[in-house]
Design a protein around this motif. Structure first.
Motif, short mmCIF file in Angstrom:
data_model
loop_
_atom_site.label_atom_id
_atom_site.label_comp_id
_atom_site.label_asym_id
_atom_site.label_seq_id
_atom_site.Cartn_x
_atom_site.Cartn_y
_atom_site.Cartn_z
N ARG A 187 44.67 -35.62 17.46
CA ARG A 187 45.49 -34.70 16.40
C ARG A 187 45.66 -35.59 15.13
O ARG A 187 45.28 -34.89 14.01
CB ARG A 187 46.90 -34.69 16.69
CG ARG A 187 46.95 -33.45 17.93
CD ARG A 187 48.38 -33.22 18.31
NE ARG A 187 48.80 -34.12 19.10
CZ ARG A 187 50.06 -34.52 19.44
NH1 ARG A 187 51.01 -33.79 18.91
NH2 ARG A 187 50.56 -35.71 19.83
N LEU A 190 42.10 -35.15 13.37
CA LEU A 190 41.79 -33.70 12.82
C LEU A 190 42.72 -33.66 11.70
O LEU A 190 42.23 -32.96 10.59
CB LEU A 190 42.27 -32.62 14.03
CG LEU A 190 41.44 -32.48 15.13
CD1 LEU A 190 42.12 -31.34 16.18
CD2 LEU A 190 39.94 -31.99 14.48
N CYS A 191 43.98 -33.98 11.40
CA CYS A 191 44.90 -33.83 10.53
C CYS A 191 44.23 -34.68 9.19
O CYS A 191 44.47 -33.99 8.05
CB CYS A 191 46.24 -34.11 10.71
SG CYS A 191 46.96 -35.76 11.03
N ASN A 302 45.70 -21.21 18.74
CA ASN A 302 46.28 -22.15 17.81
C ASN A 302 46.03 -21.75 16.36
O ASN A 302 45.11 -21.97 15.76
CB ASN A 302 45.48 -23.54 18.07
CG ASN A 302 46.19 -24.63 17.33
OD1 ASN A 302 46.96 -24.52 16.24
ND2 ASN A 302 46.40 -25.66 18.21
N ARG A 305 45.00 -24.52 13.79
CA ARG A 305 43.44 -24.78 14.18
C ARG A 305 42.47 -23.91 13.54
O ARG A 305 41.60 -23.94 12.85
CB ARG A 305 43.35 -25.06 15.61
CG ARG A 305 42.06 -25.43 15.74
CD ARG A 305 41.93 -25.91 17.40
NE ARG A 305 42.72 -26.90 17.38
CZ ARG A 305 42.97 -27.40 18.88
NH1 ARG A 305 42.26 -26.98 20.07
NH2 ARG A 305 43.79 -28.43 18.97
N ALA A 308 42.36 -24.41 9.67
CA ALA A 308 41.59 -25.78 9.73
C ALA A 308 40.24 -25.58 9.81
O ALA A 308 39.35 -25.96 9.17
CB ALA A 308 42.11 -26.90 10.69
N MET A 309 39.66 -24.53 10.88
CA MET A 309 38.32 -24.15 11.13
C MET A 309 37.94 -23.32 9.90
O MET A 309 36.64 -23.52 9.36
CB MET A 309 38.10 -23.46 12.28
CG MET A 309 38.56 -24.39 13.54
SD MET A 309 37.16 -25.74 13.56
CE MET A 309 35.48 -24.95 13.86
#
Length: 537
Positions: A187, A190-191, A302, A305, A308-309
């Motif tokens: 995580r 990703l962040c 999610n 997410r 983010a994608m």
């Protein structure tokens, strides 16, 4: 979720600004100013305040939704930009900012906060080193290699190192169970990556650390501004829809926002496109956290997410598109430059070949063919304009005797000197001088009648008679004279042959009367006794 972490910065030497064309790369003013102590200190303080301030704002905002400290760590973008611009010189500011936010806001403890801040400041620097090693001379976002270098170094390597260092720091200080380490690490990566992608490119473009060429010959029109505004408004509307209205928009349909972002990239600039993308990302993140828009837990597993994608997809598309477009434009510019250079070389070579084809090899003046073509043009122009035209024919007397007695070198030198002597009185006049062959020279004089031409011819004759024709120093002086015939254009003349025939007859008469004289002839009939081959020229 991002556990007890406050972003990252990092990289070596100052970034360079790539101009719109292919020229030499320049260092941005920001990097130049960091060479001095006071600006460097001020820059580190600004970086620390930005990092800590943005980290605090992000942490407090996401904490309202139970996502402490953050699913997207925006200070990572500050870290990437700072290290790309200032390198190691701005790492102290990153450390201070990270230590402040981790030690004070996130209450990580002094030792964990210090360890986390080390990775948050050195990780971005290492990533920036990789980015710089892959950065093309023309700019980070003007080549696909540069974009891949930014993703590999500024996004992936930076995120991996900061996540690895932060997770290790939490494990070493007992703040994290071993079984949760991988989940926290993943995580964390990703962040941080989302934070860099979120606005680092836009920030670099806005501060001038990187530039991309504008569309050649294009100025943003009202339609371009309308597309920008409409896209921002549409994104705000979509992610402000409350349930059940949000069900009217399928999550997959949000990807269609890539189309107007592409339009802005192609029509305006990468800076405008990335600014629009950042705006869309902010709206999507806030709306999704507030339970609005199409990314809802009952639709997508999610929601954050998915946001983010979407950000990664749009950002990658814009960066790759601009890189490929820049490469194509530069290739076209190089091709156009090569074509222009080739065209110029061909034109120069053609002019050289034309000059050689039209020039006499020895004297450099016009040869017989060129002179006759020019004389025909002068005749046609004189007919159209009703203007006079004169022809002067000069034959060097006893030239063959000089050539036989002193050799061809002396003969060639005499012809060169004679060409200069004949050309001297013609300076500034629209005359055409040529060598018809051997020792015979001809001059066509548009706009001048036979009487005025005879005056010029007399000046030529006198110059030849006064000249000392020698090929080498120490030779005995050699004298030559010239027999000159002058004629003018008559109404019944059909072409160059008519004028040449009369001028040749005038030369014949000059030689018959003792040589070294000028004769004017305006009668078309040629004396029966005249034969060019019977004259000792």
């Amino acid at each position: 979720m991002r556990d007890r972490h406050f972003g990252s910065f990092g990289f070596g030497t100052p970034a360079r600004v790539s101009p719109p064309a292919h020229p030499a790369v320049e260092r941005p003013a920001i990097a130049e100013s960091l060479a001095h102590p006071l600006p460097l200190l001020a820059a580190n303080l600004v970086v620390a305040l930005l990092y800590a301030g943005l980290g605090a704002a992000v942490g407090l905002f996401f904490a309202r939704y139970g996502l402490f400290p953050a699913p997207i760590w925006l200070p990572a973008g500050i870290a990437a930009v700072a290290t790309l611009v200032g390198g190691l010189r701005l790492v102290p500011g990153l450390f201070l900012g990270s230590f402040a936010v981790n030690g004070l806001l996130l209450d990580a403890g002094l030792l964990p906060a210090a360890l986390i801040s080390v990775s948050n400041s050195l990780g971005p620097w290492v990533g920036a080193v990789l980015t710089r090693s892959l950065r093309p001379p023309t700019g980070l976002f003007t080549r696909l290699r540069g974009v891949l270098g930014f993703v590999a170094g500024g996004v992936m390597l930076q995120s991996l190192l900061t996540a690895l260092g932060g997770t290790a720091a939490l494990l070493a200080t007992g703040g994290l169970p071993v079984e949760a380490a991988y989940s926290v690490f993943a995580r964390w990566v990703l962040c941080d990556a989302g934070g860099v992608f979120f606005f680092a490119p836009a920030l670099m473009l806005w501060i001038g650390a990187e530039r991309t060429p504008a569309v050649p010959g294009h100025r943003p029109a009202a339609s371009d501004a309308a597309v920008f505004a409409a896209t921002a408004g549409l994104a705000a509307l979509v992610f402000a829809l409350p349930p059940p209205l949000s069900a009217l928009v399928q999550p997959e349909a949000v990807v269609l926002l890539t189309i107007p972002v592409t339009w802005v990239t192609l029509r305006i600039s990468l800076r405008a496109a990335y600014s629009l993308l950042t705006l869309i990302s902010v709206v999507a993140t806030i709306g999704t956290l507030a339970g609005l828009g199409p990314f809802q837990p009952d639709v997508v597993p999610n929601p954050l997410r998915a946001v983010a994608m979407m950000i990664v997809l749009m950002a990658t598309n814009a960066l790759a598109l601009m890189a490929l477009l820049s490469e194509r434009r530069e290739a076209e510019a190089r091709l156009a430059e090569g074509n222009a250079r080739l065209t110029e070389e061909v034109a120069d070579r053609t002019a050289e070949l034309r000059h050689r084809a039209e020039s006499d090899d020895l004297t450099g003046i016009g040869n017989r063919g060129h002179f006759l073509r020019s004389l025909a043009e002068h005749i046609a122009a004189a007919r159209r304009q009703g203007a006079p035209l004169a022809l002067v024919l000069l034959d060097l007397d006893q030239f063959r005797l000089l050539n036989d007695m002193r050799g061809h070198a002396a003969g060639d030198a005499a012809l060169l000197a004679a060409a200069r002597l004949v050309a001297a009185p013609l300076e500034g006049m629209p005359a055409n001088l040529g060598r018809l062959g051997g020792e015979v020279f001809a001059v066509s004089l548009p706009g001048i009648d036979a009487n005025a031409a005879a005056t010029l011819a007399e000046a030529m004759r006198a110059a030849v008679a006064r000249h000392n024709f020698t090929a080498e120093d120490g030779e005995a002086p050699a004298r030559l004279t010239a027999s000159i015939g002058v004629t003018g254009l008559l109404p019944r003349d059909q072409g160059p042959e008519d004028l040449l025939r009369r001028a040749d007859a005038a030369v014949f008469l000059a030689k018959a009367k003792g040589r070294n004289r000028v004769e004017v002839r305006m009668v078309s009939e040629v004396p029966k006794e005249m034969r060019a081959s019977s004259l000792s020229r």
